[in-house]
Design a protein around this motif. Structure first.
Motif, short mmCIF file in Angstrom:
data_model
loop_
_atom_site.label_atom_id
_atom_site.label_comp_id
_atom_site.label_asym_id
_atom_site.label_seq_id
_atom_site.Cartn_x
_atom_site.Cartn_y
_atom_site.Cartn_z
N MET A 1 21.21 14.47 37.75
CA MET A 1 20.96 13.06 38.04
C MET A 1 21.87 12.13 37.23
O MET A 1 22.23 11.05 37.70
CB MET A 1 19.49 12.73 37.78
CG MET A 1 18.53 13.55 38.65
SD MET A 1 18.96 13.57 40.41
CE MET A 1 18.57 11.88 40.87
N ARG A 2 22.24 12.56 36.04
CA ARG A 2 23.16 11.73 35.24
C ARG A 2 24.56 11.71 35.86
O ARG A 2 25.15 10.64 36.05
CB ARG A 2 23.25 12.26 33.81
CG ARG A 2 22.03 11.97 32.94
CD ARG A 2 22.22 12.56 31.55
NE ARG A 2 23.41 12.00 30.91
CZ ARG A 2 24.27 12.72 30.19
NH1 ARG A 2 24.08 14.01 30.01
NH2 ARG A 2 25.32 12.14 29.63
N PHE A 3 25.09 12.87 36.17
CA PHE A 3 26.48 12.93 36.62
C PHE A 3 26.61 12.84 38.14
O PHE A 3 27.68 12.53 38.65
CB PHE A 3 27.14 14.22 36.11
CG PHE A 3 27.29 14.25 34.61
CD1 PHE A 3 28.31 13.54 34.00
CD2 PHE A 3 26.41 14.96 33.82
CE1 PHE A 3 28.46 13.54 32.61
CE2 PHE A 3 26.54 14.97 32.44
CZ PHE A 3 27.57 14.27 31.83
N PRO B 1 21.54 6.58 33.46
CA PRO B 1 21.72 6.65 32.00
C PRO B 1 21.00 7.84 31.38
O PRO B 1 21.42 8.32 30.33
CB PRO B 1 21.15 5.32 31.50
CG PRO B 1 20.24 4.85 32.59
CD PRO B 1 20.85 5.34 33.86
N GLN B 2 19.90 8.29 31.99
CA GLN B 2 19.15 9.44 31.50
C GLN B 2 18.66 10.26 32.69
O GLN B 2 18.39 9.72 33.76
CB GLN B 2 17.92 9.01 30.70
CG GLN B 2 18.18 8.48 29.31
CD GLN B 2 16.87 8.16 28.60
OE1 GLN B 2 16.10 7.33 29.05
NE2 GLN B 2 16.61 8.85 27.51
N GLY B 3 18.56 11.58 32.47
CA GLY B 3 17.94 12.41 33.48
C GLY B 3 16.43 12.22 33.47
O GLY B 3 15.85 11.70 32.51
N PRO B 4 15.73 12.66 34.52
CA PRO B 4 14.30 12.39 34.64
C PRO B 4 13.45 13.03 33.56
O PRO B 4 12.47 12.43 33.10
CB PRO B 4 13.95 12.95 36.02
CG PRO B 4 15.04 13.93 36.33
CD PRO B 4 16.26 13.37 35.70
N LEU B 5 13.79 14.23 33.13
CA LEU B 5 12.98 14.88 32.12
C LEU B 5 13.19 14.24 30.75
O LEU B 5 12.28 14.15 29.94
CB LEU B 5 13.27 16.38 32.09
CG LEU B 5 13.02 17.06 33.45
CD1 LEU B 5 13.33 18.55 33.38
CD2 LEU B 5 11.60 16.85 33.92
N ALA B 6 14.40 13.73 30.51
CA ALA B 6 14.64 12.97 29.29
C ALA B 6 13.87 11.65 29.32
O ALA B 6 13.39 11.18 28.28
CB ALA B 6 16.14 12.70 29.12
N THR C 1 16.97 -1.89 38.32
CA THR C 1 18.14 -1.95 37.45
C THR C 1 17.81 -2.56 36.09
O THR C 1 18.31 -2.11 35.06
CB THR C 1 19.28 -2.76 38.11
OG1 THR C 1 18.79 -4.06 38.49
CG2 THR C 1 19.80 -2.05 39.36
N SER C 2 16.94 -3.57 36.06
CA SER C 2 16.62 -4.21 34.79
C SER C 2 15.67 -3.37 33.95
O SER C 2 15.75 -3.38 32.71
CB SER C 2 16.02 -5.60 35.03
OG SER C 2 14.80 -5.51 35.74
N THR C 3 14.78 -2.61 34.60
CA THR C 3 13.78 -1.84 33.85
C THR C 3 14.35 -0.51 33.36
O THR C 3 14.11 -0.10 32.22
CB THR C 3 12.55 -1.56 34.73
OG1 THR C 3 12.01 -2.80 35.19
CG2 THR C 3 11.47 -0.80 33.96
N TYR C 4 15.12 0.16 34.21
CA TYR C 4 15.58 1.51 33.88
C TYR C 4 17.08 1.61 33.62
O TYR C 4 17.58 2.69 33.27
CB TYR C 4 15.17 2.49 34.98
CG TYR C 4 13.70 2.85 34.92
CD1 TYR C 4 13.25 3.87 34.09
CD2 TYR C 4 12.77 2.15 35.67
CE1 TYR C 4 11.90 4.19 34.01
CE2 TYR C 4 11.41 2.45 35.59
CZ TYR C 4 10.99 3.48 34.76
OH TYR C 4 9.66 3.78 34.68
N GLY C 5 17.81 0.54 33.82
CA GLY C 5 19.24 0.56 33.55
C GLY C 5 20.04 1.36 34.56
O GLY C 5 21.16 1.81 34.26
N TYR C 6 19.50 1.55 35.76
CA TYR C 6 20.25 2.26 36.80
C TYR C 6 21.47 1.42 37.20
O TYR C 6 21.41 0.19 37.18
CB TYR C 6 19.38 2.50 38.02
CG TYR C 6 18.32 3.56 37.86
CD1 TYR C 6 18.05 4.16 36.63
CD2 TYR C 6 17.57 3.99 38.95
CE1 TYR C 6 17.08 5.13 36.49
CE2 TYR C 6 16.59 4.96 38.82
CZ TYR C 6 16.35 5.53 37.59
OH TYR C 6 15.39 6.50 37.46
#
Length: 380
Positions: free
Chosen positions: A31-33, A38-43, A316-321
């Motif tokens: 999911m990151r690459f 910015p983070q994968g789901p488990l992170a 985008t604002s909450t999770y930084g996607y």
């Protein structure tokens, strides 16, 4: 609003790991690459706190009754350091790969050609016409011109890369390559015919890879007399930019051989790609996690709780996607998104993943996103 979309995605990622389908590292890297998150789901579960995620999912499940929102059992014993997926290929002898064949001349195929040629591999491109084959070299030349202008490459780099690319219109030109990557249209019958030809033409020990994002790799392997040599090598578009490659293994008595998996992983390392590993089922890692979340976003807007713009801003604002779900749907293409969502429903049978009606309607109207100038958003 953002949590109502992201929490089921986190739960689905936990399920994927719980089932042993992919490791924690591969799910997060996928999911990151593959999506630029910015983070994968488990992170993200670790960062939010397992108890908080479970509590929020329980609340959502109580409100919706959707079994996909019920917290997965693995969450109650979640260990941020655990990763039980032993790949088992570290000590396997690699197959030699010096020459790569690429079948196809579209954007994806051209990118794959450039990736391998730029990293020192001789590449044979197979196209339906000489004009198509020449178009691949022209695109590589154009990409290098842009890179040279920005100081990221030299003319010597471009000349060396182009010198490694040879083209042909007959598949017989693949007789001596060590690896073939299939990148033709997503049509199962066309791909089956190609793999029958590759089985007949290529030398013993050649690896036969497909970059399909949706077709059953096991079905392609069954068209050959050497299914153990067949593997998924799913590049992300554009292949020259996106770092992720999903290595997809077939399983069973004649499943993908360990040395094939190890060799493809090594090739990813040598070409600067991040490889993740999974088995052959619809959606692999990234699409299986991404598209239900996108579909849920459409259903959220259909419910009247929010607008397209509000959902994108919330995520985008909450999770930084890097972009919201609707902007991403328009980039992917609504027709592609709908096809993938339907494949996921067929594979997994989850009623909650039934394609959103608005998505179906926009595709029927031909409003497919950026490529048509209008989708969920309108583009100049």
């Amino acid at each position: 609003m953002a949590d109502s979309l992201v929490l089921p995605y986190l739960n689905h990622a936990a399920r994927m790991h719980e089932e042993g389908y992919a490791s924690r590292e591969d799910i997060d890297n996928g999911m990151r690459f593959g999506c630029g998150l910015p983070q994968g789901p488990l992170a993200v579960i670790d960062a939010k706190g397992v108890d908080a995620v479970i509590s929020a999912l329980e609340t959502q499940f109580a409100a919706t009754g959707d079994p996909l929102h019920e917290p997965r059992p693995i969450l109650r014993e979640f260990d941020s350091t655990e990763d039980t997926d032993a790949k088992g290929t570290e000590d396997v002898a690699l197959r030699p790969v010096a020459t790569v064949g690429v079948v196809g001349t579209g954007t994806m195929a051209s990118g794959i050609v450039e990736v391998f040629a730029k990293n020192g591999f001789d590449v044979v491109v197979i196209g339906r016409s000489q004009e198509k084959v020449d178009g691949v070299s022209a695109l590589v030349t154009k990409n290098f011109a842009r890179a040279i202008d920005k100081g990221r490459a030299t003319q010597e780099d471009a000349d060396a890369t182009l010198a490694r690319i040879a083209g042909a219109t007959e598949r017989e030109a693949l007789a001596d390559v060590d690896l073939v990557v299939e990148a033709i249209a997503e049509d199962l019958e066309l791909k089956k015919q190609l793999f029958r030809d590759l089985d007949r033409i290529t030398k013993a020990g050649a690896i036969l890879a497909t970059t399909t994002s949706s077709m059953p790799i096991t079905d392609l392997a069954a068209e050959t007399g050497r299914p153990q040599d067949v593997v998924g090598m799913h590049f992300f578009n554009p292949a020259t930019v996106m770092k992720l490659v999903e290595i997809v293994r077939t399983t069973g008595e004649n499943g993908t051989a360990a040395d094939v998996l190890a060799t493809v992983k090594d090739l990813c390392d040598r070409t600067g790609k991040v490889a993740v590993s999974c088995s052959d089922r619809s959606g692999f890692i990234v699409n299986a996690l991404l598209f239900p979340y996108l579909n849920d976003a459409v259903k959220l807007v259909e419910s009247g709780r929010a607008t397209v713009e509000q959902v994108d801003e919330a995520v985008t604002s909450t999770y930084g996607y890097p972009m919201g779900p609707f902007a991403l749907l328009d980039v992917v293409g609504l027709d592609v998104s709908l096809a993938i969502q339907r494949e996921l429903v067929q594979e997994f049978g989850h009623e909650g993943w039934t394609p959103a009606e608005t998505l179906v309607q926009l595709v029927e109207k031909g409003e497919l996103g950026r490529k048509t100038g209008k989708g969920f958003l309108t583009y100049a």
